[in-house]
Design a protein around this motif. Structure first.
Motif, PDB file in Angstrom:
ATOM      1  N   GLU A  21      12.295 -12.640  32.671  1.00  0.00           N
ATOM      2  CA  GLU A  21      13.448 -11.739  32.520  1.00  0.00           C
ATOM      3  C   GLU A  21      13.484 -11.111  31.128  1.00  0.00           C
ATOM      4  N   ASP A  22      13.272 -11.929  30.108  1.00  0.00           N
ATOM      5  CA  ASP A  22      13.252 -11.419  28.733  1.00  0.00           C
ATOM      6  C   ASP A  22      12.011 -10.572  28.473  1.00  0.00           C
ATOM      7  N   ARG A  23      10.917 -10.961  29.086  1.00  0.00           N
ATOM      8  CA  ARG A  23       9.661 -10.237  28.927  1.00  0.00           C
ATOM      9  C   ARG A  23       9.797  -8.794  29.433  1.00  0.00           C
ATOM     10  N   MET A  47       9.966 -11.220  17.339  1.00  0.00           N
ATOM     11  CA  MET A  47       9.473  -9.850  17.396  1.00  0.00           C
ATOM     12  C   MET A  47      10.451  -8.905  18.089  1.00  0.00           C
ATOM     13  N   ILE A  48      11.502  -9.429  18.671  1.00  0.00           N
ATOM     14  CA  ILE A  48      12.499  -8.556  19.310  1.00  0.00           C
ATOM     15  C   ILE A  48      13.150  -7.676  18.256  1.00  0.00           C
ATOM     16  N   GLU A  51       9.088  -5.451  27.249  1.00  0.00           N
ATOM     17  CA  GLU A  51       8.049  -4.517  27.690  1.00  0.00           C
ATOM     18  C   GLU A  51       8.600  -3.108  27.836  1.00  0.00           C
ATOM     19  N   SER A  52       9.844  -2.991  28.229  1.00  0.00           N
ATOM     20  CA  SER A  52      10.477  -1.676  28.327  1.00  0.00           C
ATOM     21  C   SER A  52      10.591  -1.028  26.943  1.00  0.00           C
ATOM     22  N   PHE A  73       4.146 -13.023  21.106  1.00  0.00           N
ATOM     23  CA  PHE A  73       5.542 -13.452  21.229  1.00  0.00           C
ATOM     24  C   PHE A  73       6.028 -13.302  22.668  1.00  0.00           C
ATOM     25  N   THR A  74       5.696 -12.182  23.296  1.00  0.00           N
ATOM     26  CA  THR A  74       6.159 -11.870  24.644  1.00  0.00           C
ATOM     27  C   THR A  74       5.622 -12.866  25.671  1.00  0.00           C
ATOM     28  N   ARG A  75       4.388 -13.283  25.518  1.00  0.00           N
ATOM     29  CA  ARG A  75       3.784 -14.229  26.477  1.00  0.00           C
ATOM     30  C   ARG A  75       4.555 -15.536  26.563  1.00  0.00           C
TER      31      ARG A  75
END
Length: 128
Positions: free
Chosen positions: A64-66, A24-25, A70-71, A57-59
């Motif tokens: 650090e990547d999260r 999802m990035i 989120e930004s 995906f974020t969970r």
């Protein structure tokens, strides 16, 4: 195997399956870019479950990547929220607009539209 997201989440929590979300990035970066290109009054189209997929995906990412995702997500939300507020205040939901909104955004649109109409009704009465 492709199964419903909620079933996959339950099975994953029981350590019976490993959920493999799409990356999802890339989708989020593309959504931010499209939204910026669209201008201030036109929305780009997002999948109905776009935010659900991003959150799922974020969970699964390290903290650090999260934070980076989120930004980007906050940037997208702020941009789209401003457009939705302007649209909801000035018009009803159209079929074309509904296709562009996620589930959560449709709820926001309806909430703003209804409250804006009620506000105008309180001030102007039955005049339109």
């Amino acid at each position: 195997m492709s199964i419903s997201r909620w079933i996959a989440e339950v099975l994953s929590s029981e350590k019976l399956v490993e959920v493999q979300d799409t990356d999802m990035i890339v989708a989020l970066k593309q959504a931010v870019m499209k939204e910026n290109v669209q201008g201030d009054f036109d929305l780009s189209t997002l999948d109905l479950d776009f935010y659900i997929k991003v959150n799922s995906f974020t969970r699964r990412l390290p903290q650090e990547d999260r934070d980076k995702i989120e930004s980007m997500l906050n940037s997208l939300i702020r941009k789209r929220q401003g457009k939705i507020i302007r649209l909801a205040d000035s018009s009803k939901m159209t079929a074309d607009l509904a296709k562009k909104l996620t589930i959560e955004e449709r709820t926001l649109f309806d909430y703003i539209h209804n409250n804006s109409a009620e506000f105008k009704q309180q001030i102007m009465g039955d005049k339109k």
